[in-house]
Design a protein around this motif. Structure first.
Motif, PDB file in Angstrom:
ATOM      1  N   GLU A  96      25.746 -56.190  63.258  1.00  0.00           N
ATOM      2  CA  GLU A  96      24.687 -56.570  62.328  1.00  0.00           C
ATOM      3  C   GLU A  96      24.528 -55.640  61.122  1.00  0.00           C
ATOM      4  N   ALA A 100      27.889 -56.127  57.910  1.00  0.00           N
ATOM      5  CA  ALA A 100      27.322 -56.608  56.642  1.00  0.00           C
ATOM      6  C   ALA A 100      27.672 -55.668  55.499  1.00  0.00           C
ATOM      7  N   LEU A 103      31.472 -55.965  54.720  1.00  0.00           N
ATOM      8  CA  LEU A 103      31.795 -57.206  54.012  1.00  0.00           C
ATOM      9  C   LEU A 103      31.340 -57.114  52.554  1.00  0.00           C
ATOM     10  N   ALA A 104      30.186 -56.521  52.318  1.00  0.00           N
ATOM     11  CA  ALA A 104      29.722 -56.331  50.933  1.00  0.00           C
ATOM     12  C   ALA A 104      30.680 -55.420  50.170  1.00  0.00           C
ATOM     13  N   ILE A 120      27.954 -63.565  47.793  1.00  0.00           N
ATOM     14  CA  ILE A 120      27.804 -63.334  49.233  1.00  0.00           C
ATOM     15  C   ILE A 120      26.897 -62.138  49.518  1.00  0.00           C
ATOM     16  N   LYS A 121      26.793 -61.226  48.565  1.00  0.00           N
ATOM     17  CA  LYS A 121      25.993 -60.009  48.789  1.00  0.00           C
ATOM     18  C   LYS A 121      24.506 -60.330  48.970  1.00  0.00           C
ATOM     19  N   THR A 123      23.282 -62.951  50.550  1.00  0.00           N
ATOM     20  CA  THR A 123      23.177 -63.365  51.945  1.00  0.00           C
ATOM     21  C   THR A 123      23.267 -62.157  52.865  1.00  0.00           C
ATOM     22  N   LEU A 124      24.165 -61.241  52.567  1.00  0.00           N
ATOM     23  CA  LEU A 124      24.339 -60.049  53.402  1.00  0.00           C
ATOM     24  C   LEU A 124      23.101 -59.152  53.362  1.00  0.00           C
ATOM     25  N   ARG A 125      22.479 -59.038  52.202  1.00  0.00           N
ATOM     26  CA  ARG A 125      21.235 -58.250  52.106  1.00  0.00           C
ATOM     27  C   ARG A 125      20.141 -58.886  52.970  1.00  0.00           C
ATOM     28  N   GLU A 127      20.580 -60.780  55.631  1.00  0.00           N
ATOM     29  CA  GLU A 127      20.937 -60.545  57.030  1.00  0.00           C
ATOM     30  C   GLU A 127      20.643 -59.098  57.433  1.00  0.00           C
ATOM     31  N   PHE A 128      20.923 -58.170  56.554  1.00  0.00           N
ATOM     32  CA  PHE A 128      20.688 -56.763  56.823  1.00  0.00           C
ATOM     33  C   PHE A 128      19.194 -56.496  57.047  1.00  0.00           C
TER      34      PHE A 128
END
Length: 195
Positions: A96, A100, A103-104, A120-121, A123-125, A127-128
């Motif tokens: 998790e 993330a 991938l960023a 995509i960043k 979405t990753l933020r 999720e983080f």
């Protein structure tokens, strides 16, 4: 004496920090990923690499676990319920938090430019931030993830939170910000950071 290969601005920091905490002697070879000094030990070109008695060990989590088990510090014994909980937290953080951030990074500077997806960043933020809320419900009231003493997942989490700040991923939970401040004050963290 151990040899640690990899730049301190990577996951190699986790290994340097643990060795400082354990008080174990080591030689640090600050090599960049995919450089000749790395590829000869890890064909994937990833850092860190730990050399022990001529044998390379790759992957920061495998190295942390090996060192903690070998020196009997910052871990619970294998086969115990505490170790199962420790390993569960480790896997959660890798899935998790670390994933993330990695991938960023891949979509920021690792992948060829034509393969990067900057959107995509966002979405990753998200999720983080969501993962931080989940983590808060999984940990106890002690100063460390498992209670009174730091364990392997603490080395991963503190590094990931520091990485998050550098990558402009917000630490939304005040408890985690306070935790990172405490970890950065540890003398072993500061010695590792000076390298």
């Amino acid at each position: 004496m151990y040899t640690v290969i990899g730049t301190g601005k990577s996951r190699t920091f986790r290994v340097l920090w643990l060795l400082e905490e354990l008080g174990q002697p080591y030689q640090h070879v600050p090599a960049n990923p995919r450089s000749d000094g790395v590829v000869e030990f890890n064909p994937a070109g990833k850092v860190p690499v730990l050399i022990d008695d001529g044998t390379p060990i790759t992957d920061s989590t495998a190295i942390l676990t090996y060192l903690a088990d070998r020196h009997g510090g910052f871990t619970y014994p294998a086969g115990t319920l505490d170790r199962a909980r420790q390993d569960s937290l480790t896997q959660f953080l890798l899935d998790e938090f670390d994933a993330a951030l990695w991938l960023a990074a891949r979509h920021s500077f690792v992948l060829p430019e034509e393969m990067r997806l900057s959107a995509i960043k966002n979405t990753l933020r998200w999720e983080f931030e969501h993962s931080q809320k989940t983590l808060i419900h999984r940990i106890g009231e002690g100063p460390y993830l498992m209670g009174a003493q730091p364990t392997v997942p603490d080395f991963i989490l503190a590094h990931c939170l520091s990485w998050a700040l550098a990558a402009r991923f917000p630490i939304a939970e005040q408890r985690l910000s306070d935790y990172l401040d405490r970890m950065r004050e540890r003398p072993a963290w500061q010695r590792a950071a000076e390298r």
